[in-house]
Design a protein around this motif. Structure first.
Motif, mmCIF file in Angstrom:
data_model
loop_
_atom_site.group_PDB
_atom_site.id
_atom_site.type_symbol
_atom_site.label_atom_id
_atom_site.label_comp_id
_atom_site.label_asym_id
_atom_site.label_seq_id
_atom_site.Cartn_x
_atom_site.Cartn_y
_atom_site.Cartn_z
ATOM 1 N N ALA A 1 23.140 -2.804 22.734
ATOM 2 C CA ALA A 1 23.037 -3.051 21.290
ATOM 3 C C ALA A 1 23.030 -4.551 21.043
ATOM 4 C CB ALA A 1 24.193 -2.386 20.549
ATOM 5 N N LEU A 2 22.299 -4.962 20.034
ATOM 6 C CA LEU A 2 22.184 -6.378 19.705
ATOM 7 C C LEU A 2 22.810 -6.615 18.339
ATOM 8 C CD1 LEU A 2 20.884 -9.052 20.736
ATOM 9 C CD2 LEU A 2 18.914 -8.493 19.291
ATOM 10 N N GLU A 3 23.924 -7.340 18.324
ATOM 11 C CA GLU A 3 24.580 -7.681 17.068
ATOM 12 C C GLU A 3 23.974 -8.974 16.529
ATOM 13 O OE1 GLU A 3 28.970 -8.872 15.230
ATOM 14 O OE2 GLU A 3 28.725 -8.464 17.373
ATOM 15 N N VAL A 4 23.577 -8.960 15.276
ATOM 16 C CA VAL A 4 23.002 -10.151 14.656
ATOM 17 C C VAL A 4 23.746 -10.467 13.365
ATOM 18 C CG1 VAL A 4 20.716 -9.872 15.680
ATOM 19 C CG2 VAL A 4 21.208 -8.768 13.498
ATOM 20 N N THR A 5 23.920 -11.752 13.118
ATOM 21 C CA THR A 5 24.584 -12.234 11.903
ATOM 22 C C THR A 5 23.604 -13.141 11.165
ATOM 23 O OG1 THR A 5 25.494 -14.267 12.859
ATOM 24 C CG2 THR A 5 26.737 -12.219 13.225
ATOM 25 N N PHE A 6 24.070 -13.743 10.078
ATOM 26 C CA PHE A 6 23.202 -14.670 9.358
ATOM 27 C C PHE A 6 22.864 -15.901 10.183
ATOM 28 C CE2 PHE A 6 25.001 -12.521 5.489
ATOM 29 C CZ PHE A 6 23.793 -12.003 5.041
ATOM 30 N N GLU A 7 23.583 -16.121 11.278
ATOM 31 C CA GLU A 7 23.289 -17.238 12.174
ATOM 32 C C GLU A 7 22.424 -16.818 13.350
ATOM 33 O OE1 GLU A 7 26.387 -20.271 12.910
ATOM 34 O OE2 GLU A 7 27.742 -18.854 11.927
ATOM 35 N N GLY A 8 22.004 -15.564 13.374
ATOM 36 C CA GLY A 8 21.211 -15.072 14.494
ATOM 37 C C GLY A 8 22.074 -14.270 15.437
ATOM 38 N N ILE A 9 21.929 -14.513 16.751
ATOM 39 C CA ILE A 9 22.714 -13.811 17.754
ATOM 40 C C ILE A 9 23.892 -14.705 18.141
ATOM 41 C CG2 ILE A 9 22.681 -12.774 20.050
ATOM 42 C CD1 ILE A 9 19.630 -12.517 19.713
ATOM 43 N N PRO A 10 25.121 -14.235 17.959
ATOM 44 C CA PRO A 10 26.285 -15.061 18.312
ATOM 45 C C PRO A 10 26.239 -15.518 19.775
ATOM 46 C CG PRO A 10 26.972 -13.137 17.048
ATOM 47 C CD PRO A 10 25.522 -12.940 17.369
ATOM 48 N N GLY A 11 26.411 -16.819 19.994
ATOM 49 C CA GLY A 11 26.417 -17.362 21.336
ATOM 50 C C GLY A 11 25.067 -17.640 21.940
ATOM 51 N N ASP A 12 23.977 -17.315 21.227
ATOM 52 C CA ASP A 12 22.637 -17.522 21.762
ATOM 53 C C ASP A 12 22.195 -18.965 21.553
ATOM 54 O OD1 ASP A 12 20.083 -15.783 22.645
ATOM 55 O OD2 ASP A 12 19.411 -17.338 21.250
ATOM 56 N N ARG A 13 21.377 -19.479 22.468
ATOM 57 C CA ARG A 13 20.925 -20.867 22.369
ATOM 58 C C ARG A 13 20.070 -21.105 21.127
ATOM 59 N NH1 ARG A 13 17.220 -22.797 27.060
ATOM 60 N NH2 ARG A 13 16.539 -24.325 25.528
ATOM 61 N N HIS A 14 19.482 -20.048 20.565
ATOM 62 C CA HIS A 14 18.658 -20.195 19.369
ATOM 63 C C HIS A 14 19.409 -19.817 18.092
ATOM 64 C CE1 HIS A 14 15.407 -19.732 22.499
ATOM 65 N NE2 HIS A 14 15.101 -20.867 21.903
ATOM 66 N N HIS B 1 22.581 -21.644 11.710
ATOM 67 C CA HIS B 1 21.876 -21.775 10.427
ATOM 68 C C HIS B 1 20.826 -22.878 10.503
ATOM 69 C CE1 HIS B 1 24.406 -18.952 8.318
ATOM 70 N NE2 HIS B 1 25.496 -19.608 8.662
ATOM 71 N N THR B 2 21.087 -23.897 11.324
ATOM 72 C CA THR B 2 20.147 -25.003 11.469
ATOM 73 C C THR B 2 19.829 -25.195 12.951
ATOM 74 O OG1 THR B 2 21.891 -26.683 11.663
ATOM 75 C CG2 THR B 2 21.090 -26.151 9.436
ATOM 76 N N ARG B 3 18.820 -26.008 13.222
ATOM 77 C CA ARG B 3 18.444 -26.356 14.593
ATOM 78 C C ARG B 3 17.883 -27.780 14.582
ATOM 79 N NH1 ARG B 3 12.926 -26.059 15.806
ATOM 80 N NH2 ARG B 3 11.599 -25.105 14.217
ATOM 81 N N LYS B 4 17.655 -28.328 15.764
ATOM 82 C CA LYS B 4 17.080 -29.659 15.908
ATOM 83 C C LYS B 4 15.563 -29.540 16.092
ATOM 84 C CE LYS B 4 21.126 -31.727 16.008
ATOM 85 N NZ LYS B 4 21.590 -32.610 14.910
ATOM 86 N N SER B 5 14.810 -30.365 15.407
ATOM 87 C CA SER B 5 13.354 -30.340 15.553
ATOM 88 C C SER B 5 12.963 -30.807 16.950
ATOM 89 C CB SER B 5 12.696 -31.240 14.504
ATOM 90 O OG SER B 5 13.075 -32.587 14.697
ATOM 91 N N GLY B 6 11.802 -30.310 17.397
ATOM 92 C CA GLY B 6 11.304 -30.665 18.723
ATOM 93 C C GLY B 6 9.804 -30.872 18.701
ATOM 94 N N GLY B 7 9.156 -30.553 19.809
ATOM 95 C CA GLY B 7 7.718 -30.759 19.918
ATOM 96 C C GLY B 7 6.891 -29.902 18.983
ATOM 97 N N ARG B 8 7.463 -28.812 18.483
ATOM 98 C CA ARG B 8 6.738 -27.940 17.553
ATOM 99 C C ARG B 8 6.663 -28.531 16.146
ATOM 100 N NH1 ARG B 8 6.418 -22.719 19.920
ATOM 101 N NH2 ARG B 8 7.810 -22.438 21.691
ATOM 102 N N GLU B 9 7.464 -29.547 15.886
ATOM 103 C CA GLU B 9 7.523 -30.167 14.551
ATOM 104 C C GLU B 9 7.231 -31.661 14.652
ATOM 105 O OE1 GLU B 9 9.660 -26.590 15.026
ATOM 106 O OE2 GLU B 9 10.475 -28.511 15.707
ATOM 107 N N PRO B 10 6.007 -32.043 14.997
ATOM 108 C CA PRO B 10 5.696 -33.463 15.176
ATOM 109 C C PRO B 10 5.780 -34.272 13.879
ATOM 110 C CG PRO B 10 3.686 -32.151 15.226
ATOM 111 C CD PRO B 10 4.830 -31.185 15.231
#
Length: 205
Positions: free
Chosen positions: A43-56, A59-68
């Motif tokens: 089972a996959l538990e998901v919250t408003f932050e996504g998957i707890p403990g997952d690298r992705h 609520h926010t993330r750092k921009s990378g090569g996909r956001e030039p």
């Protein structure tokens, strides 16, 4: 399903909203934030932050090569919390790469679906509603990269160049990314309904 509307003197082709239903074939998550590849879970538990403990997750993330358009490392909204893959499209990619199989885990998938045609072309704003109550809002298709290709290559040590081949052949077959709109638990075997919004092509000229 499509209709022509005259807006401001210009004909615009509109596609009415509709829905398509598929099935959850598997759910996956990482065990450590630094891991890219995932492992199958019951089972996959998901919250408003996504998957707890997952690298992705988050609520926010750092921009990378996909956001030039932003300086690398700019904090931004995390619209890429979840990776959703299509069983049918994974088979297509495997055939193009001339490998016997391509598992969701190798490319960091979180949810494997079947039965939704051309899943990777499902448009942004689609609501992906699961039988157990979870809703994921789709941001768009996931562009294939060499990191995922390296995950595949590690399972075929006798083949060279698979890391670079994957981005070439998996374009618009690599699934979707989205964020959690309604949290809960997703399990294999559930139905998943894609609520496709009204669509049009924006061509102002």
């Amino acid at each position: 399903m499509a209709e022509q509307l005259g807006l401001l003197g210009k004909d615009v082709t509109m596609t009415r909203k509709f829905k398509v239903t598929g099935r959850v074939d598997g759910v996956y998550q990482t065990t450590r934030p630094e891991d890219f590849q995932t492992a199958k879970v019951d089972a996959l538990e998901v919250t408003f932050e996504g998957i707890p403990g997952d690298r992705h997750g988050g609520h926010t993330r750092k921009s990378g090569g996909r956001e030039p358009w932003y300086p690398r490392g700019t904090e931004m909204c995390n619209e890429r919390q979840i990776s959703i893959l299509s069983d049918e499209e994974l088979h297509q990619i495997a055939a193009r790469m001339d490998i016997p199989e391509l598992k969701s885990e190798w490319i960091g998938g979180n949810i494997l679906l079947s039965g939704i045609p051309q899943l990777s072309l499902v448009p942004p704003r689609t609501r992906l509603e699961f039988e157990g109550g979870v809703v994921i809002r789709i941001d768009g298709d996931n562009v294939p990269c060499r990191i995922a290709g390296t995950g595949i290559a590690g399972n075929f040590p006798g083949r060279e160049g698979l890391d670079l081949l994957f981005p070439k052949v998996a374009r618009r077959l690599r699934g979707l990314v989205g964020f959690i709109e309604i949290p809960g638990i997703i399990r294999a075997g559930e139905t998943a309904t894609a609520h496709i919004p009204e669509q049009w092509v924006y061509q102002p000229e």
